[in-house]
Design a protein around this motif. Structure first.
Motif, PDB file in Angstrom:
ATOM      1  N   GLU A 164      75.893 -21.442  69.024  1.00  0.00           N
ATOM      2  CA  GLU A 164      77.140 -21.204  68.815  1.00  0.00           C
ATOM      3  C   GLU A 164      77.626 -19.965  68.478  1.00  0.00           C
ATOM      4  OE1 GLU A 164      79.317 -23.733  69.587  1.00  0.00           O
ATOM      5  OE2 GLU A 164      77.558 -25.166  69.951  1.00  0.00           O
ATOM      6  N   GLY A 165      76.910 -18.670  69.216  1.00  0.00           N
ATOM      7  CA  GLY A 165      77.148 -17.580  68.797  1.00  0.00           C
ATOM      8  C   GLY A 165      78.595 -16.838  68.834  1.00  0.00           C
ATOM      9  N   GLU A 166      79.453 -17.699  69.817  1.00  0.00           N
ATOM     10  CA  GLU A 166      80.762 -16.990  69.965  1.00  0.00           C
ATOM     11  C   GLU A 166      81.636 -17.534  68.358  1.00  0.00           C
ATOM     12  OE1 GLU A 166      79.898 -19.205  72.420  1.00  0.00           O
ATOM     13  OE2 GLU A 166      79.051 -17.794  73.546  1.00  0.00           O
ATOM     14  N   THR A 167      81.056 -18.787  68.097  1.00  0.00           N
ATOM     15  CA  THR A 167      81.755 -19.241  66.683  1.00  0.00           C
ATOM     16  C   THR A 167      81.403 -18.303  65.511  1.00  0.00           C
ATOM     17  OG1 THR A 167      81.766 -21.472  67.647  1.00  0.00           O
ATOM     18  CG2 THR A 167      82.039 -21.213  65.279  1.00  0.00           C
ATOM     19  N   PHE A 168      80.095 -17.835  65.628  1.00  0.00           N
ATOM     20  CA  PHE A 168      79.717 -17.127  64.435  1.00  0.00           C
ATOM     21  C   PHE A 168      80.163 -15.749  64.459  1.00  0.00           C
ATOM     22  CE2 PHE A 168      76.731 -20.724  63.993  1.00  0.00           C
ATOM     23  CZ  PHE A 168      76.829 -20.942  62.624  1.00  0.00           C
ATOM     24  N   ASP A 169      80.407 -15.162  65.437  1.00  0.00           N
ATOM     25  CA  ASP A 169      81.140 -13.950  65.674  1.00  0.00           C
ATOM     26  C   ASP A 169      82.285 -13.720  65.027  1.00  0.00           C
ATOM     27  OD1 ASP A 169      78.926 -13.076  67.299  1.00  0.00           O
ATOM     28  OD2 ASP A 169      80.020 -13.280  69.197  1.00  0.00           O
ATOM     29  N   GLU A 170      83.107 -14.875  64.776  1.00  0.00           N
ATOM     30  CA  GLU A 170      84.434 -14.834  64.189  1.00  0.00           C
ATOM     31  C   GLU A 170      84.148 -14.700  62.648  1.00  0.00           C
ATOM     32  OE1 GLU A 170      86.373 -18.098  65.659  1.00  0.00           O
ATOM     33  OE2 GLU A 170      86.445 -17.387  67.717  1.00  0.00           O
ATOM     34  N   VAL A 171      83.052 -15.181  61.847  1.00  0.00           N
ATOM     35  CA  VAL A 171      82.831 -15.470  60.676  1.00  0.00           C
ATOM     36  C   VAL A 171      82.547 -13.857  60.032  1.00  0.00           C
ATOM     37  CG1 VAL A 171      81.470 -16.410  58.948  1.00  0.00           C
ATOM     38  CG2 VAL A 171      81.812 -17.814  61.017  1.00  0.00           C
ATOM     39  N   THR A 172      83.322 -13.592  58.986  1.00  0.00           N
ATOM     40  CA  THR A 172      82.827 -12.265  58.630  1.00  0.00           C
ATOM     41  C   THR A 172      81.782 -12.484  57.207  1.00  0.00           C
ATOM     42  OG1 THR A 172      84.581 -12.496  56.961  1.00  0.00           O
ATOM     43  CG2 THR A 172      85.236 -11.558  59.165  1.00  0.00           C
ATOM     44  N   ASN A 173      81.498 -11.304  56.825  1.00  0.00           N
ATOM     45  CA  ASN A 173      80.509 -11.177  55.659  1.00  0.00           C
ATOM     46  C   ASN A 173      81.108 -11.812  54.315  1.00  0.00           C
ATOM     47  OD1 ASN A 173      78.295 -10.325  57.333  1.00  0.00           O
ATOM     48  ND2 ASN A 173      78.828  -8.188  56.734  1.00  0.00           N
ATOM     49  N   GLU A 174      82.356 -11.282  54.350  1.00  0.00           N
ATOM     50  CA  GLU A 174      83.460 -11.827  53.008  1.00  0.00           C
ATOM     51  C   GLU A 174      83.506 -13.238  53.075  1.00  0.00           C
ATOM     52  OE1 GLU A 174      84.352  -9.229  55.227  1.00  0.00           O
ATOM     53  OE2 GLU A 174      83.693  -7.710  53.868  1.00  0.00           O
ATOM     54  N   ASP A 175      83.474 -13.955  54.290  1.00  0.00           N
ATOM     55  CA  ASP A 175      83.596 -15.527  54.246  1.00  0.00           C
ATOM     56  C   ASP A 175      82.308 -16.043  53.716  1.00  0.00           C
ATOM     57  OD1 ASP A 175      86.101 -15.066  55.351  1.00  0.00           O
ATOM     58  OD2 ASP A 175      85.769 -15.260  57.287  1.00  0.00           O
ATOM     59  N   VAL A 176      81.178 -15.609  54.090  1.00  0.00           N
ATOM     60  CA  VAL A 176      79.983 -16.098  53.890  1.00  0.00           C
ATOM     61  C   VAL A 176      79.711 -15.666  52.320  1.00  0.00           C
ATOM     62  CG1 VAL A 176      77.386 -15.686  54.077  1.00  0.00           C
ATOM     63  CG2 VAL A 176      79.146 -15.707  55.832  1.00  0.00           C
ATOM     64  N   MET A 177      80.203 -14.688  51.731  1.00  0.00           N
ATOM     65  CA  MET A 177      79.818 -14.561  50.158  1.00  0.00           C
ATOM     66  C   MET A 177      80.892 -15.397  49.487  1.00  0.00           C
ATOM     67  SD  MET A 177      79.515 -10.258  50.355  1.00  0.00           S
ATOM     68  CE  MET A 177      80.044  -9.915  48.741  1.00  0.00           C
ATOM     69  N   VAL A 178      82.160 -15.653  49.875  1.00  0.00           N
ATOM     70  CA  VAL A 178      82.946 -16.320  49.197  1.00  0.00           C
ATOM     71  C   VAL A 178      82.374 -17.718  49.208  1.00  0.00           C
ATOM     72  CG1 VAL A 178      85.366 -17.444  49.537  1.00  0.00           C
ATOM     73  CG2 VAL A 178      84.851 -15.109  49.637  1.00  0.00           C
ATOM     74  N   ARG A 179      81.900 -18.323  50.304  1.00  0.00           N
ATOM     75  CA  ARG A 179      81.320 -19.720  50.446  1.00  0.00           C
ATOM     76  C   ARG A 179      80.133 -19.864  49.589  1.00  0.00           C
ATOM     77  NH1 ARG A 179      81.214 -24.083  54.337  1.00  0.00           N
ATOM     78  NH2 ARG A 179      79.756 -25.552  53.214  1.00  0.00           N
ATOM     79  N   PHE A 180      79.343 -18.763  49.554  1.00  0.00           N
ATOM     80  CA  PHE A 180      78.257 -18.738  48.692  1.00  0.00           C
ATOM     81  C   PHE A 180      78.403 -18.834  47.151  1.00  0.00           C
ATOM     82  CE2 PHE A 180      74.551 -16.739  46.528  1.00  0.00           C
ATOM     83  CZ  PHE A 180      73.458 -17.427  47.082  1.00  0.00           C
ATOM     84  N   LEU A 181      79.359 -18.077  46.732  1.00  0.00           N
ATOM     85  CA  LEU A 181      79.676 -17.893  45.402  1.00  0.00           C
ATOM     86  C   LEU A 181      80.354 -19.526  44.748  1.00  0.00           C
ATOM     87  CD1 LEU A 181      81.247 -14.457  44.912  1.00  0.00           C
ATOM     88  CD2 LEU A 181      79.214 -15.347  43.855  1.00  0.00           C
ATOM     89  N   ALA A 182      81.110 -20.020  45.737  1.00  0.00           N
ATOM     90  CA  ALA A 182      81.888 -21.451  45.248  1.00  0.00           C
ATOM     91  C   ALA A 182      80.590 -22.552  45.411  1.00  0.00           C
ATOM     92  CB  ALA A 182      82.760 -21.529  46.415  1.00  0.00           C
ATOM     93  N   MET A 183      79.436 -22.238  45.778  1.00  0.00           N
ATOM     94  CA  MET A 183      78.580 -23.535  45.891  1.00  0.00           C
ATOM     95  C   MET A 183      78.008 -23.759  44.397  1.00  0.00           C
ATOM     96  SD  MET A 183      76.265 -22.337  49.109  1.00  0.00           S
ATOM     97  CE  MET A 183      74.946 -23.078  48.666  1.00  0.00           C
ATOM     98  N   LYS A 184      77.720 -23.009  43.635  1.00  0.00           N
ATOM     99  CA  LYS A 184      77.363 -23.026  42.227  1.00  0.00           C
ATOM    100  C   LYS A 184      77.172 -21.797  41.377  1.00  0.00           C
ATOM    101  CE  LYS A 184      72.289 -23.165  42.171  1.00  0.00           C
ATOM    102  NZ  LYS A 184      71.227 -23.805  41.881  1.00  0.00           N
ATOM    103  N   GLY A 185      77.419 -21.766  40.124  1.00  0.00           N
ATOM    104  CA  GLY A 185      77.513 -20.679  39.484  1.00  0.00           C
ATOM    105  C   GLY A 185      76.075 -19.914  39.532  1.00  0.00           C
TER     106      GLY A 185
END
Length: 154
Positions: free
Chosen positions: A128-149
């Motif tokens: 699913e490379g085309e889908t992951f091209d749309e995901v930015t680093n900031e989106d990943v960081m926000v998701r990671f921070l929201a997982m737990k403290g």
């Protein structure tokens, strides 16, 4: 699938090949359907041979479109199901082959001991490379921070 070809006035339309094709998919066609397919194909063939709307078809995709436009998909549901299966089959086969090609690139001799979870995650990213091209680093960081403290700040 070649027996479904409607080109040149259904000259290559082969009922025996179509019946054999339907028998290859017993999950899609039960025993009752198998008994009715032969009769439905004969009636379909004779009805479309005389119909001017079915004269200049250039493939099975065009045949499916004209069947829907004329309402013959409701009159011949088993044949229409065979036609849809024939249209979807090349797409599903190509997807599987693409996945195996990606897996060959991911699981090399150097990475032959990876676990199932890691392999699955790597395969999703590769396929699913085309889908992951749309995901930015900031989106990943926000998701990671929201997982737990976390103890530290990013």
């Amino acid at each position: 699938m070649s027996g479904l070809n409607p080109c040149n006035g259904f000259s290559k339309f082969d009922i025996s090949k179509i019946v054999a094709f339907s028998e290859m998919y017993p999950d899609d066609f039960n025993m009752n359907d198998s008994g009715c397919i032969l009769g439905e194909l004969k009636i379909f063939y004779h009805s479309v041979k005389e119909d001017d709307r079915f004269l200049n078809l250039d493939g099975i995709c065009h045949l499916a479109q004209v069947m829907v436009e004329t309402g013959k998909n409701l009159s011949f549901p088993l044949f229409y199901r065979i036609l849809k299966l024939a249209l979807v089959l090349p797409v599903s086969t190509a997807t599987v082959e693409r996945c195996f090609s990606k897996m060959k690139l991911i699981k090399t001799d150097l990475r032959n001991r990876m676990g199932d979870g890691y392999l699955n995650n790597a395969m999703v990213c590769a396929v699913e490379g085309e889908t992951f091209d749309e995901v930015t680093n900031e989106d990943v960081m926000v998701r990671f921070l929201a997982m737990k403290g976390r103890r530290g700040e990013f």
